[in-house]
Design an enzyme around this catalytic site. Structure first.
Site, mmCIF file in Angstrom:
data_model
loop_
_atom_site.group_PDB
_atom_site.id
_atom_site.type_symbol
_atom_site.label_atom_id
_atom_site.label_comp_id
_atom_site.label_asym_id
_atom_site.label_seq_id
_atom_site.Cartn_x
_atom_site.Cartn_y
_atom_site.Cartn_z
ATOM 1 C CE LYS A 183 -2.585 69.546 0.445
ATOM 2 N NZ LYS A 183 -3.542 69.624 -0.681
ATOM 3 N N GLY B 28 -7.175 67.463 3.469
ATOM 4 C CA GLY B 28 -8.363 68.168 3.980
ATOM 5 C C GLY B 28 -9.221 67.334 4.899
ATOM 6 C CE LYS C 31 -1.711 73.558 2.033
ATOM 7 N NZ LYS C 31 -2.834 73.586 1.196
ATOM 8 C CG ASP D 200 -1.377 71.830 -2.282
ATOM 9 O OD1 ASP D 200 -1.633 72.557 -1.312
ATOM 10 O OD2 ASP D 200 -1.951 70.739 -2.486
ATOM 11 N N GLY E 248 -14.286 76.925 -8.793
ATOM 12 C CA GLY E 248 -13.686 77.225 -7.488
ATOM 13 C C GLY E 248 -12.717 76.158 -7.015
HETATM 14 N N1 LIG Z 1 -9.188 76.138 1.312
HETATM 15 C C1 LIG Z 1 -9.117 74.824 1.544
HETATM 16 O O1 LIG Z 1 -9.926 74.023 1.047
HETATM 17 C C2 LIG Z 1 -8.030 74.281 2.457
HETATM 18 C C3 LIG Z 1 -7.931 72.898 2.683
HETATM 19 C C4 LIG Z 1 -6.962 72.424 3.576
HETATM 20 C C5 LIG Z 1 -6.124 73.314 4.214
HETATM 21 N N2 LIG Z 1 -6.225 74.653 3.951
HETATM 22 C C6 LIG Z 1 -5.347 75.565 4.673
HETATM 23 O O2 LIG Z 1 -6.142 76.312 5.584
HETATM 24 C C7 LIG Z 1 -5.589 77.615 5.798
HETATM 25 C C8 LIG Z 1 -6.667 78.665 5.510
HETATM 26 O O3 LIG Z 1 -7.039 78.558 4.167
HETATM 27 P P1 LIG Z 1 -8.294 79.365 3.573
HETATM 28 O O4 LIG Z 1 -8.513 78.807 2.220
HETATM 29 O O5 LIG Z 1 -9.413 79.381 4.530
HETATM 30 O O6 LIG Z 1 -7.668 80.839 3.455
HETATM 31 P P2 LIG Z 1 -8.432 82.196 3.095
HETATM 32 O O7 LIG Z 1 -9.762 81.879 2.517
HETATM 33 O O8 LIG Z 1 -7.489 83.016 2.329
HETATM 34 O O9 LIG Z 1 -8.680 82.877 4.522
HETATM 35 C C9 LIG Z 1 -7.663 83.426 5.295
HETATM 36 C C10 LIG Z 1 -8.280 84.179 6.467
HETATM 37 O O10 LIG Z 1 -7.231 84.617 7.313
HETATM 38 C C11 LIG Z 1 -7.443 85.968 7.660
HETATM 39 N N3 LIG Z 1 -6.174 86.629 7.907
HETATM 40 C C12 LIG Z 1 -5.100 86.736 7.082
HETATM 41 N N4 LIG Z 1 -4.114 87.422 7.683
HETATM 42 C C13 LIG Z 1 -4.569 87.768 8.902
HETATM 43 C C14 LIG Z 1 -4.017 88.491 9.999
HETATM 44 N N5 LIG Z 1 -2.789 88.998 9.942
HETATM 45 N N6 LIG Z 1 -4.778 88.655 11.094
HETATM 46 C C15 LIG Z 1 -6.031 88.155 11.149
HETATM 47 N N7 LIG Z 1 -6.610 87.448 10.147
HETATM 48 C C16 LIG Z 1 -5.890 87.273 9.046
HETATM 49 C C17 LIG Z 1 -8.161 86.557 6.469
HETATM 50 O O11 LIG Z 1 -8.841 87.708 6.957
HETATM 51 P P3 LIG Z 1 -9.647 88.729 6.027
HETATM 52 O O12 LIG Z 1 -10.547 87.924 5.138
HETATM 53 O O13 LIG Z 1 -10.413 89.512 6.991
HETATM 54 O O14 LIG Z 1 -8.614 89.497 5.280
HETATM 55 C C18 LIG Z 1 -9.089 85.415 6.079
HETATM 56 O O15 LIG Z 1 -10.265 85.448 6.827
HETATM 57 C C19 LIG Z 1 -4.384 77.686 4.858
HETATM 58 O O16 LIG Z 1 -3.221 77.387 5.582
HETATM 59 C C20 LIG Z 1 -4.653 76.617 3.818
HETATM 60 O O17 LIG Z 1 -3.468 76.076 3.240
HETATM 61 C C21 LIG Z 1 -7.155 75.165 3.094
#
Ligand SMILES: NC(=O)c1ccc[n+]([C@@H]2O[C@H](COP(=O)([O-])OP(=O)(O)OC[C@H]3O[C@@H](n4cnc5c(N)ncnc54)[C@H](OP(=O)(O)O)[C@@H]3O)[C@@H](O)[C@H]2O)c1
Length: 449
Positions: free
Chosen positions: A221, A150, A121, A217, A203
């Site tokens: 949005k 989401g 976002k 946040d 969580g």
């Molecule tokens: N969580 C939610 O419910 C949700 C909902 C809507 C939108 N979002 C958005 O979705 C996106 C992802 O969120 P998330 O919660 O899934 O994040 P997360 O759990 O922190 O996961 C991030 C992932 O990106 C990888 N990563 C980070 N830097 C990297 C790099 N330089 N090269 C390769 N891989 C890299 C990490 O790898 P490693 O684990 O191997 O370090 C990890 O697997 C964000 O922009 C967030 O705002 C999240």
């Protein structure tokens, strides 16, 4: 883009392609997306009529991960550039989270002439115009559905289903963490810190909850949603943001006496002179309003159109698999366009944007809720009323819950509708009164339907 092999299904006369997918980021959303893809592969294939193949996955620690549950061989890499430049990949899904990395990936993907889906976002709110420019320059798709609410498809609803509407306002509960905390405080009468600790345990909240509870946040949005509803650029710096850390359980007791409740509302509405007011703040909303019924970590959006009236949509605002559905929905849309050979439509739903024209929020005329916590002594009400009177603010009612401690005594004044800037000025004076045990809390009443 390299030509991809054309295939023909037995029951289809139409030649279709195999489309290659690359996923960067294997955290909550990346893993959720891949799980949904593995489970729904056949359905997605049937919907698409073309073959969507996961080709490569990237995360820093991917080599340490057990990916046997994918049920298919797939290339893995810890270098995102290899995904971008893989000739078998047509659509890249970016889910890394960190803004600078996400921006570098997104620009590289579009500049390589590949289609991009992102859930970031912050990236879209701050660099949306540039992303659109690059995607147009290379005639590739840009999917952003997962950035707002989401798994709740509000952006598709605004862009496609309501493309004939002229919106006057949009209001949203766009952050599940804060809504969980507020609705637990309301339901159980517990304190903010207790509800936050529970949200962290389950969580729903990060160990450092600042981004959520301070409203940041939700501001990214609502910026995206406002650009989409009104076709006008919105800058994050122009959005006044107020979080929920100063809300107390006693505010729910008073709100209920007034047939209202409290929610963190992210809103955007048209004001005079075609200006836009965009804000994130806790508000008193009627208990009968649609957003008052949005409980727990759920998200809810109310779209107000000048012909269709009120349209509301609720659903899961976060979580790996729910968000994964939104990510894959974008992938399906892009794949359909590619398979049909049609050009890709703009993700914000407008070909021409208006420049930012933001209304000053304190010009609004609103009724307000003022909660004061005082060390009790004679003459308190008189001094507060004198300040309000000097600023020409009329008092509607004064309320006090029974059985409170004399040294920490909350009471509430409801103030008649007046320009918010007058109330803000009065509040500054009230905040200096020596008998206050806590900073005063001022919340606007909203007439949300
Ligand atoms: N969580 C939610 O419910 C949700 C909902 C809507 C939108 N979002 C958005 O979705 C996106 C992802 O969120 P998330 O919660 O899934 O994040 P997360 O759990 O922190 O996961 C991030 C992932 O990106 C990888 N990563 C980070 N830097 C990297 C790099 N330089 N090269 C390769 N891989 C890299 C990490 O790898 P490693 O684990 O191997 O370090 C990890 O697997 C964000 O922009 C967030 O705002 C999240």
């Amino acid at each position: 883009m390299n030509p991809s092999p054309r295939i023909r299904f037995a029951n289809s006369a139409r030649p279709v392609r195999t489309l290659g997918l690359g996923v960067i980021g294997l955290g909550t959303v990346g893993t959720g997306t891949l799980k949904v893809l593995a489970e729904h592969r056949r359905e997605i294939q049937r919907r698409l009529g073309c073959n969507l193949q996961l080709k490569v996955i990237c995360s820093r620690s991917v080599h340490k991960r057990d990916l046997s549950w994918l049920g298919q061989p797939v290339k893995i890499t810890s270098d995102w550039r290899k995904v971008v430049h893989d000739p078998e990949v047509h659509i890249v899904v970016e889910l890394v989270g960190v803004l600078s990395t996400a921006r570098a990936i997104a620009f590289a993907v579009l500049d390589a002439g590949k289609h991009l889906v992102t859930a970031n976002k912050q990236l879209v709110a701050e660099h949306g115009a540039e992303l659109v420019e690059r995607s147009r320059a290379h005639n590739v798709g840009l999917g952003i559905e997962a950035c707002v609410a989401g798994g709740t498809p509000v952006l598709h609803a605004v862009r496609e289903g309501l493309a004939g509407e002229n919106f006057t306002a949009v209001y949203g509960i766009l952050n599940g963490t804060t809504n969980y905390i507020l609705t637990e405080m309301e339901r159980r009468g517990c304190a903010f810190n207790e509800a936050l600790a529970e949200a962290q345990e389950k969580g729903y909240a990060e160990p450092d909850p600042t981004f959520d509870v301070e409203g940041y946040d939700a501001s990214y949005k609502i910026a995206i949603l406002a650009m989409m509803c009104f076709g006008q650029a919105v800058r994050i710096v122009d959005i006044p943001v107020e979080g929920i850390t100063h809300i107390d359980q006693v505010d729910f007791a008073y709100a209920h006496r007034l047939n209202h409740t409290l929610r963190l509302i992210a809103g955007a509405r048209r004001r005079a002179g075609n200006r836009l007011e965009v804000f994130v703040r806790p508000m008193m909303i009627p208990t009968a309003s649609r957003l008052a019924g949005v409980m727990g970590a759920t998200n809810g959006i109310l779209l107000v159109g000048n012909k269709g009236g009120n349209t509301s949509i609720t659903g899961r605002g976060a979580g790996g698999e729910a968000t994964g559905v939104a990510v894959l929905s974008d992938v399906v849309q892009i794949a359909r366009s590619i398979a049909a050979g049609s050009s890709i439509s703009t993700p914000f739903g407008y070909e021409n944007w208006n420049p930012p024209r933001i209304a000053a929020p304190d010009e609004n005329v609103v009724a307000t809720y003022l909660r004061l916590v005082v060390r009790d002594r004679p003459g308190i009400l008189g001094r507060v009323c004198a300040i309000l009177g000097r600023h020409r603010i009329n008092i509607d009612s004064v309320l006090q819950e029974p059985d409170c401690k004399k040294q920490h005594l909350p009471f509430v004044m409801t103030l008649e509708a007046t320009k918010e800037k007058h109330v803000t000025r009065a509040l500054k004076e009230i905040a200096r009164l020596p008998f206050l045990a806590e900073p005063p809390l001022l919340l606007p009443f909203s007439d949300l339907p």
